[in-house]
Design an enzyme around this catalytic site. Sequence first.
Site, PDB file in Angstrom:
ATOM      1  N   PRO A  67      38.228 -32.689  41.346  1.00  0.00           N
ATOM      2  CA  PRO A  67      37.805 -31.834  40.236  1.00  0.00           C
ATOM      3  C   PRO A  67      38.664 -30.600  39.998  1.00  0.00           C
ATOM      4  CG  PRO A  67      36.435 -31.396  42.148  1.00  0.00           C
ATOM      5  CD  PRO A  67      37.349 -32.541  42.517  1.00  0.00           C
ATOM      6  N   TYR A  68      39.622 -30.295  40.872  1.00  0.00           N
ATOM      7  CA  TYR A  68      40.411 -29.081  40.690  1.00  0.00           C
ATOM      8  C   TYR A  68      41.183 -29.149  39.366  1.00  0.00           C
ATOM      9  CZ  TYR A  68      39.643 -27.801  45.628  1.00  0.00           C
ATOM     10  OH  TYR A  68      39.093 -27.470  46.844  1.00  0.00           O
ATOM     11  N   SER A  69      40.919 -28.190  38.512  1.00  0.00           N
ATOM     12  CA  SER A  69      41.544 -28.135  37.178  1.00  0.00           C
ATOM     13  C   SER A  69      41.390 -29.456  36.438  1.00  0.00           C
ATOM     14  CB  SER A  69      43.034 -27.762  37.294  1.00  0.00           C
ATOM     15  OG  SER A  69      43.210 -26.540  37.965  1.00  0.00           O
ATOM     16  N   ASP A  70      40.213 -30.074  36.612  1.00  0.00           N
ATOM     17  CA  ASP A  70      39.914 -31.360  35.943  1.00  0.00           C
ATOM     18  C   ASP A  70      40.978 -32.415  36.222  1.00  0.00           C
ATOM     19  OD1 ASP A  70      37.539 -30.395  34.813  1.00  0.00           O
ATOM     20  OD2 ASP A  70      38.615 -29.546  33.110  1.00  0.00           O
ATOM     21  N   GLY A  71      41.462 -32.451  37.446  1.00  0.00           N
ATOM     22  CA  GLY A  71      42.458 -33.443  37.838  1.00  0.00           C
ATOM     23  C   GLY A  71      43.895 -32.977  37.718  1.00  0.00           C
TER      24      GLY A  71
END
Length: 317
Positions: free
Chosen positions: A52-56
């Site tokens: 999920p970091y920065s939406d991938g």
Amino acid sequence: MQQRHLGHTGLKVSRLGLGTMTWGRDTDEHEARDQLVAFLEAGGRLVDTAAPYSDGDSERLLGSLIGEVAARDDLVLATKAGIGRRGSERVTDTSRGALLRSLDASLRRLGVEQVDLWQVHVWSDATPLDETLSALDLAVTSGRAAYVGVSNYTGWQTAQAATWQQAVPGRVRLASTQVEYSLLNRAIEHEVLPACQALGLGVLPWSPLGRGVLTGKYRTGTPSDSRGASRGFAGFVERYLDDRSAGIVGAVARAAEGLGWTPLEVALVWVRDRPGVTAPIVGARTAAQLRAALATEGKTLPPEIVAALDDVSGEET
């Protein structure tokens, strides 16, 4: 940089890990490249990200640098699954299907066939633990992950998961857990650390600098370029902008002045050298910030300073 075994496994990792939570959002491709170069030049190997970091985009950016900046074999790649978004809503799903789909998506974004460490990002009561752990087994037996672990589990959750994996024939042993740990948050010392030491798990502390507060940058206010001033992280930092934390930060600053170090170095070395800790995960917005953390290699706190910091920070509520 010194290398340490991750728990009771043969996997060796650098005793500092590079966190990439801000990559693809607050940290652009140029700063990310500079960070990775500096980290590798210092002897670092463990690089941690999550689906999920920065939406991938964190994984995508890291993947784009593999081969360009670093050979795959020079890195210990770690990622996580279990948290996602549905529209603007945060969703937790640790079901077997969701976890394995997330792992496959992570591998595509990273551009690799296997990660070195795959971690369940969070505990969820909505899925039976046996089902969640079976996804870890499948990840290893299918060759998609070399080692597996958990993250943000309490003491009893950690012990239950690790014991299940060790007790049931054919299960894959947990290598590690990733949890918050710093002078401002020592809660894991009560149950999580003892469980990990008893069951052979490595410990990867996140936010070892107390969400940035232990650097001393918030002593006279909130800098405009800090996480505490950003919309996404203001609440994240605010927890440690209280009187108790201010007292601990003051003690760290005094210790740093006496040693001729920076407060960052004092706080990070304290965590790095705690019993049971394998490698703190250090996230930096810029390469300059990361280099300040990398300067801790070769430094050791005097026992009397450790004792004083233990004393001032020991009243965890």
